[in-house]
Design a protein around this motif. Structure first.
Motif, mmCIF file in Angstrom:
data_model
loop_
_atom_site.group_PDB
_atom_site.id
_atom_site.type_symbol
_atom_site.label_atom_id
_atom_site.label_comp_id
_atom_site.label_asym_id
_atom_site.label_seq_id
_atom_site.Cartn_x
_atom_site.Cartn_y
_atom_site.Cartn_z
ATOM 1 N N GLU A 1 0.829 -1.197 0.000
ATOM 2 C CA GLU A 1 0.000 0.000 0.000
ATOM 3 C C GLU A 1 0.867 1.252 0.000
ATOM 4 O OE1 GLU A 1 -3.410 2.192 2.782
ATOM 5 O OE2 GLU A 1 -2.483 0.317 3.450
ATOM 6 N N PRO A 2 0.605 2.184 -0.917
ATOM 7 C CA PRO A 2 1.357 3.438 -0.899
ATOM 8 C C PRO A 2 1.214 4.136 0.460
ATOM 9 C CG PRO A 2 0.109 3.243 -2.934
ATOM 10 C CD PRO A 2 -0.348 2.122 -2.039
ATOM 11 N N GLY A 3 2.303 4.659 0.959
ATOM 12 C CA GLY A 3 2.283 5.325 2.258
ATOM 13 C C GLY A 3 2.574 4.403 3.421
ATOM 14 N N GLY A 4 2.648 3.090 3.162
ATOM 15 C CA GLY A 4 2.998 2.156 4.222
ATOM 16 C C GLY A 4 4.438 2.353 4.660
ATOM 17 N N TYR A 5 4.713 2.035 5.912
ATOM 18 C CA TYR A 5 6.010 2.378 6.512
ATOM 19 C C TYR A 5 6.402 1.261 7.473
ATOM 20 C CZ TYR A 5 9.237 5.147 9.477
ATOM 21 O OH TYR A 5 10.317 5.607 10.184
ATOM 22 N N TRP A 6 7.658 0.850 7.429
ATOM 23 C CA TRP A 6 8.134 -0.164 8.371
ATOM 24 C C TRP A 6 8.533 0.497 9.686
ATOM 25 C CZ3 TRP A 6 7.606 -5.233 8.287
ATOM 26 C CH2 TRP A 6 7.337 -5.865 7.059
ATOM 27 N N GLN A 7 7.932 0.029 10.758
ATOM 28 C CA GLN A 7 8.308 0.449 12.098
ATOM 29 C C GLN A 7 9.309 -0.556 12.654
ATOM 30 O OE1 GLN A 7 7.800 3.370 13.494
ATOM 31 N NE2 GLN A 7 5.895 3.265 14.656
ATOM 32 N N HIS A 8 10.401 -0.050 13.226
ATOM 33 C CA HIS A 8 11.436 -0.904 13.794
ATOM 34 C C HIS A 8 11.592 -0.575 15.280
ATOM 35 C CE1 HIS A 8 12.538 -1.970 9.689
ATOM 36 N NE2 HIS A 8 12.618 -0.672 9.407
ATOM 37 N N ALA A 9 11.312 -1.537 16.121
ATOM 38 C CA ALA A 9 11.444 -1.342 17.565
ATOM 39 C C ALA A 9 12.755 -1.955 18.042
ATOM 40 C CB ALA A 9 10.274 -1.990 18.292
ATOM 41 N N TYR A 10 13.465 -1.190 18.885
ATOM 42 C CA TYR A 10 14.739 -1.647 19.429
ATOM 43 C C TYR A 10 14.614 -1.762 20.947
ATOM 44 C CZ TYR A 10 16.139 0.010 14.820
ATOM 45 O OH TYR A 10 16.215 0.221 13.472
ATOM 46 N N PRO A 11 15.233 -2.763 21.549
ATOM 47 C CA PRO A 11 15.107 -2.973 22.995
ATOM 48 C C PRO A 11 15.462 -1.720 23.793
ATOM 49 C CG PRO A 11 16.231 -4.830 21.975
ATOM 50 C CD PRO A 11 16.103 -3.778 20.916
ATOM 51 N N GLY A 12 14.592 -1.364 24.717
ATOM 52 C CA GLY A 12 14.859 -0.260 25.618
ATOM 53 C C GLY A 12 14.659 1.126 25.048
ATOM 54 N N ILE A 13 14.164 1.224 23.809
ATOM 55 C CA ILE A 13 13.968 2.528 23.167
ATOM 56 C C ILE A 13 12.493 2.721 22.834
ATOM 57 C CG2 ILE A 13 14.571 3.986 21.190
ATOM 58 C CD1 ILE A 13 17.214 2.475 21.013
ATOM 59 N N ASP A 14 11.933 3.865 23.235
ATOM 60 C CA ASP A 14 10.537 4.157 22.921
ATOM 61 C C ASP A 14 10.342 4.302 21.417
ATOM 62 O OD1 ASP A 14 9.697 4.094 25.532
ATOM 63 O OD2 ASP A 14 9.890 6.253 25.849
ATOM 64 N N LEU A 15 9.209 3.825 20.948
ATOM 65 C CA LEU A 15 8.894 3.885 19.523
ATOM 66 C C LEU A 15 7.676 4.781 19.309
ATOM 67 C CD1 LEU A 15 9.529 2.737 16.673
ATOM 68 C CD2 LEU A 15 7.847 0.935 17.161
ATOM 69 N N PRO A 16 7.824 5.921 18.648
ATOM 70 C CA PRO A 16 6.669 6.788 18.399
ATOM 71 C C PRO A 16 5.678 6.088 17.461
ATOM 72 C CG PRO A 16 8.744 7.964 18.022
ATOM 73 C CD PRO A 16 9.075 6.517 18.139
ATOM 74 N N PRO A 17 4.394 6.209 17.729
ATOM 75 C CA PRO A 17 3.411 5.568 16.851
ATOM 76 C C PRO A 17 3.329 6.233 15.488
ATOM 77 C CG PRO A 17 2.310 6.877 18.529
ATOM 78 C CD PRO A 17 3.752 6.852 18.884
ATOM 79 N N VAL A 18 3.101 5.432 14.471
ATOM 80 C CA VAL A 18 2.905 5.908 13.098
ATOM 81 C C VAL A 18 1.551 5.381 12.631
ATOM 82 C CG1 VAL A 18 3.688 5.714 10.698
ATOM 83 C CG2 VAL A 18 5.358 6.017 12.530
#
Length: 306
Positions: A160-177
């Motif tokens: 889907e156009p506009g789709g984005y891979w979110q990558h979470a790393y241990p101990g780091i906050d991940l902003p929602p997309v």
């Protein structure tokens, strides 16, 4: 030949796919990732999925990247129930941590990155929370896509156009997309495919809509007149998307629209995916994206009519 990337995300030599039978998207995924034979590791539970990945990793005796393929929605991936979320033990989501924490923990110290190949799993607050939860739990990178992933019978993947891979790393906050938002002008008509051509249905000629649940297809609610037209207006029927294949998304219901065309009554039935994508059951590859207002209205009417 299996793809080397999915929507820019590198694939892995260690892949396990939800083995649910008679599921188009999962059947196509086997062709995409395992080749023409479609033969490779399948799972019907979260435990089996993890076992398949560890078995793949063990011959090399070293860390590696792994991937689970299944149907998903924001903050969720199914691990054995196909496109229907009907079993708490066959899914990984933030809310059922106690059901998968011991099993998924087996991946700790065994992998550098776990990719969830599924629709919308990394989207919104729920998606970010799930990815962070798993990343902290297995002490590795965990990735999820924010949009729809389609796979056709040849194994070709469309994102889907506009789709984005979110990558979470241990101990780091991940902003929602958020999942991709499809902006469109106020819809004044619907373009529906009849044969090889699209025909126009005026929004004023929409007479009624009804929405049924997945599974047994129980009617949840029905609307007529302006209420029906308002709900239909949250879907971008003016711009159909012709996409080969089926999405790795959850089936969240069935929408039936009754309308007049050439002053004669007709109707169409649509499969609803993740409350934001509709598939026209009358045609092989016609989809319509919705605005976030569709999900809000569906939630509203689900609460009112149940």
């Amino acid at each position: 030949m299996p793809p080397t990337h999915i929507c820019t995300q590198p694939t892995s030599p260690c892949i396990t796919i939800d083995g649910t039978n008679d599921d188009e998207a999962l059947r196509n995924a086997r062709i995409a990732f395992y080749g023409p034979s479609g033969i490779g590791p399948l799972h019907d539970t979260t435990s089996q999925a993890v076992t398949n990945l560890l078995t793949c990793l063990s011959p090399g005796g070293s860390l590696g990247r792994v991937m689970m393929v299944g149907h998903g929605s924001p903050g969720k991936i199914m691990t054995g129930s196909g496109a229907v979320a009907n079993d708490l033990d066959k899914r990984i989501e933030f809310g059922n941590f106690n059901r998968w924490k011991i099993t998924v923990r087996r991946l700790r110290s065994q992998t550098t990155e776990l990719t969830f190949c599924s629709c919308d799993t990394g989207a919104d607050v729920k998606g970010a929370k799930l990815l962070m939860k798993v990343a902290n739990h297995i002490e590795a990178t965990v990735s999820g896509f924010t949009g729809q992933i389609f796979i056709d019978a040849t194994g070709t993947i469309t994102c889907e156009p506009g789709g984005y891979w979110q990558h979470a790393y241990p101990g780091i906050d991940l902003p929602p997309v958020p999942a991709p938002i499809h902006h469109f002008e106020e819809v004044v008509d619907l373009r529906l495919k009849y044969g090889e051509e699209y025909r126009t249905v005026k929004i004023k000629d929409v007479r009624a809509v009804s929405f049924s649940d997945v599974g047994e297809g129980k009617l949840v609610f029905s609307l007529t007149g302006e209420a029906a037209q308002k709900l239909v207006g949250t879907i971008n029927f003016a711009e159909p998307s012709e996409i080969d294949g089926a999405p790795l998304a959850l089936n969240t219901g069935t929408l039936r629209i009754k309308y007049l065309i050439d002053e004669k009554p007709d109707e169409r039935t649509f499969t609803v995916y993740n409350d934001r994508l509709l598939f026209d059951q009358s045609t092989p590859n016609t989809f319509y994206f919705a605005s976030p207002d569709l999900a809000k209205l569906l939630d509203k009417y689900r609460s009112e009519f149940r």
